[in-house]
Design a protein around this motif. Structure first.
Motif, short mmCIF file in Angstrom:
data_model
loop_
_atom_site.label_atom_id
_atom_site.label_comp_id
_atom_site.label_asym_id
_atom_site.label_seq_id
_atom_site.Cartn_x
_atom_site.Cartn_y
_atom_site.Cartn_z
N VAL A 38 0.57 13.31 5.38
CA VAL A 38 0.63 11.83 4.88
C VAL A 38 1.76 10.78 5.87
O VAL A 38 1.29 10.01 6.22
N GLY A 39 2.73 11.39 5.98
CA GLY A 39 3.75 10.75 6.75
C GLY A 39 3.32 10.61 8.04
O GLY A 39 3.54 9.65 8.99
N TYR A 40 2.66 11.51 8.85
CA TYR A 40 2.25 11.65 10.23
C TYR A 40 1.11 10.37 10.24
O TYR A 40 1.21 9.47 11.21
N TYR A 41 0.12 10.41 9.12
CA TYR A 41 -0.78 9.15 9.24
C TYR A 41 -0.18 7.97 9.05
O TYR A 41 -0.66 6.77 9.66
N PHE A 42 0.93 7.71 8.35
CA PHE A 42 1.57 6.64 8.04
C PHE A 42 2.18 5.94 9.39
O PHE A 42 1.84 4.98 9.68
N PHE B 286 0.90 -1.10 0.00
CA PHE B 286 -0.19 0.05 0.18
C PHE B 286 0.89 1.17 0.01
O PHE B 286 0.55 2.19 -0.74
N SER B 287 1.94 1.10 0.73
CA SER B 287 2.73 2.45 0.94
C SER B 287 3.52 2.62 -0.41
O SER B 287 3.48 3.79 -0.89
N GLY B 288 3.88 1.64 -0.95
CA GLY B 288 4.68 2.00 -2.26
C GLY B 288 3.73 2.35 -3.58
O GLY B 288 4.32 2.98 -3.96
N GLU C 285 7.67 14.05 11.27
CA GLU C 285 8.35 13.68 12.58
C GLU C 285 8.28 14.96 13.75
O GLU C 285 8.00 14.99 14.86
N VAL C 286 8.10 16.19 13.15
CA VAL C 286 7.85 17.17 13.93
C VAL C 286 6.31 17.18 14.48
O VAL C 286 6.32 17.16 15.77
N GLN D 195 7.32 4.23 5.85
CA GLN D 195 7.52 5.43 4.96
C GLN D 195 8.39 4.99 3.79
O GLN D 195 8.42 5.62 2.79
N ALA D 196 9.26 4.10 3.88
CA ALA D 196 10.08 3.70 3.06
C ALA D 196 9.99 3.07 1.95
O ALA D 196 10.07 3.62 0.81
#
Length: 501
Positions: free
Chosen positions: A423-427, A168-170, A215-216, A434-435
């Protein structure tokens, strides 16, 4: 050697050297401060290198990376908090040594073997990359498509506990990469009449948003905002902090960990966050006294710090020879090459030979700077661990916004980093890796372009992709890895169901 000497001359220019010293010091801080990582350090300063010459800009990014990777050991040993994911295993024996009053020794061991691990991977990089690039010169669209698909499948299968989440991430990363002008036929896709989307999303904005802004947000939500009330004290380190006998006793440990770190670094999408744990477990299982691991022995620190730093040179090998990033930081370095109009790959060694060896020289000099700065400034770095995150993170956020806007002077890029930050936060919230996203974003267009070119070469026959021996091998490996991962997922589900019964 002549090209390497030219690279050293370029690196030793006063302006470049001063920036590398600053970059290494800042990288160590990012590694030492919990919540800040090597990826964030490189993402934050990537826009700063936009106006520099290619050699200078890449040297600064490499200095940040090496400094941050090693800097994680400071918080891991003194606070039992890994400064970066690459230093998780360093906590296991580093902090027990600190509690026993051997913190200075633990730091000395960690710093020296971080240096040696990076040097080992540099030798591997110098000897493996040029011959591999010569082989890669014979690759065509069919071979590159097969390698891209293999890399994506490898990331999905190894970077997460859930194959479905990895896929899904990819796929989400690939979907975002399709926005803009399509390769080959130049058709507009998913622009919705918006001019800014015609050129797609800027790779640097995606990286800054996904790794720095997320990350913040994540750290701001947690209790880490209170900072650290207690800071460990460090006694003066005499020499390197350990004896020659202790150093020689780690020679096989060093070799095993260096090989593991370099090998895992070469595999796309894994990096030091995995290699330090793998090396720690392998060294522990092969040790004559495994029961002592976790009680405070230097063996555990050596395994972790050698392997995570050895991943640096390993990750550069696929980036420079094939244009495939080995981990998140090398994906950012790929962006560093791109903003200077340079495409990593086998032609990099043909068209930019001096630049390649300047990168090698930058790794060498940055590693020396890391060794000197960590020993010289250990007390300063320790004191800086007391900076509360509620002061630190707003500064990071502002720098991210300024950096994004500085890329093209467009407010659209600022909105982009906020979008990918969300997007990154919900991941992170839903434990989606995330990778695979960022590798899908980077490798997706490469796979699509070469797939379409390959079909043109084979008269629209997909069977033609198996006529090339190299492509057939990688396609076969991709299929094997996919089936093996599905088998593992099924067995894991069955095991959970049995335990529930």
């Amino acid at each position: 050697m002549e090209l390497f000497a030219q690279g050293l001359v370029a690196i030793m220019q006063p302006g470049t050297l001063i920036l590398m010293i600053a970059g290494t010091a800042i990288g160590i801080l990012f590694g030492a401060l919990p919540g800040l990582t090597a990826t964030m350090a490189v993402a934050l300063f990537l826009p700063v290198t936009y106006g520099m010459k290619p050699a200078m800009g890449l040297a600064v990014l490499i200095a940040l990376w090496i400094g941050a990777t090693s800097g994680g050991l400071i918080a891991a040993i003194l606070l039992k908090i890994p400064g970066t994911p690459s230093s998780v295993a360093t906590c296991f024996d580093g902090h027990p040594m600190q509690e026993k009053g051997e913190g200075a020794k633990a730091l000395g061991v960690g710093i020296v073997f971080s240096f040696l691990g990076t040097m080992f991977s540099l030798i591997a990089l110098v000897f493996i990359a040029p011959p591999l690039a010569k082989v890669a010169l014979s690759f065509g669209p069919v071979e590159y498509f097969a390698i891209a698909i293999f890399s994506l499948m490898l990331i999905v299968s190894l970077s997460t506990d859930s194959m479905l989440k990895g896929i899904f991430s990819g796929l989400v990363g690939f979907v975002f990469a399709t926005v803009g002008i399509a390769p080959v036929d130049a058709v507009l896709r998913y622009t919705f009449g918006t001019v800014e989307l015609t050129s797609g999303f800027n790779t640097l904005c995606v990286l800054i948003g996904l790794f720095a802004i997320s990350e913040v947000i994540k750290t701001a939500e947690s209790s880490k905002l209170e900072g650290k009330a207690e800071i460990a004290q460090v006694t003066r380190i005499k020499g390197f902090g350990f004896t020659m006998k202790e150093f020689m006793s780690q020679k096989w440990n060093f070799l095993i960990s260096a090989l593991i770190g370099t090998g895992i670094g070469i595999l796309p999408g894994i990096g030091g966050g995995t290699s330090n744990l793998v090396a720690y477990m392998v060294v522990k299982k092969s040790s004559k006294y495994p029961e002592k691991f976790g009680t405070g022995i230097i063996d555990g620190i050596v395994a972790s710090e050698v392997s995570n730093n050895a991943s640096i040179g390993g990750a550069l090998i696929p980036l420079m020879t094939l244009g495939i990033p080995g981990d998140a930081v090398t994906a950012l370095l790929l962006g560093g090459f791109m903003i200077h109009g340079i495409a990593p790959g086998p032609m990099l060694f043909v068209n930019y030979g001096p630049l390649v060896y300047t990168v090698f020289a930058a790794v060498f000099v940055s590693t020396l700077l890391m060794l000197v700065l960590e020993f010289a400034g250990i007390r300063i770095f320790v004191k800086l661990l007391s900076i509360p995150n509620y002061i630190l993170l707003p500064i990071v956020f502002v720098l991210c916004v300024v950096g994004a806007f500085g890329l093209s002077s467009r407010i659209f890029d600022v909105w982009s980093i906020l979008l990918f930050g969300a997007v990154g936060y919900y991941f992170v919230k839903f434990k989606i890796p995330q990778a695979p996203f960022i590798i899908g974003f980077v490798l997706g267009p490469m796979a699509e372009t070469n797939f379409r070119r390959g079909l043109m070469m084979t008269d629209d026959s997909f069977l033609g992709f198996f006529e090339s021996p190299i492509a057939a091998v990688f396609m076969g490996l991709t299929l094997v890895i996919m089936l093996w991962t599905i088998y593992g997922e099924v067995r894991k589900k069955q095991s959970i169901l049995r335990s529930g019964d």
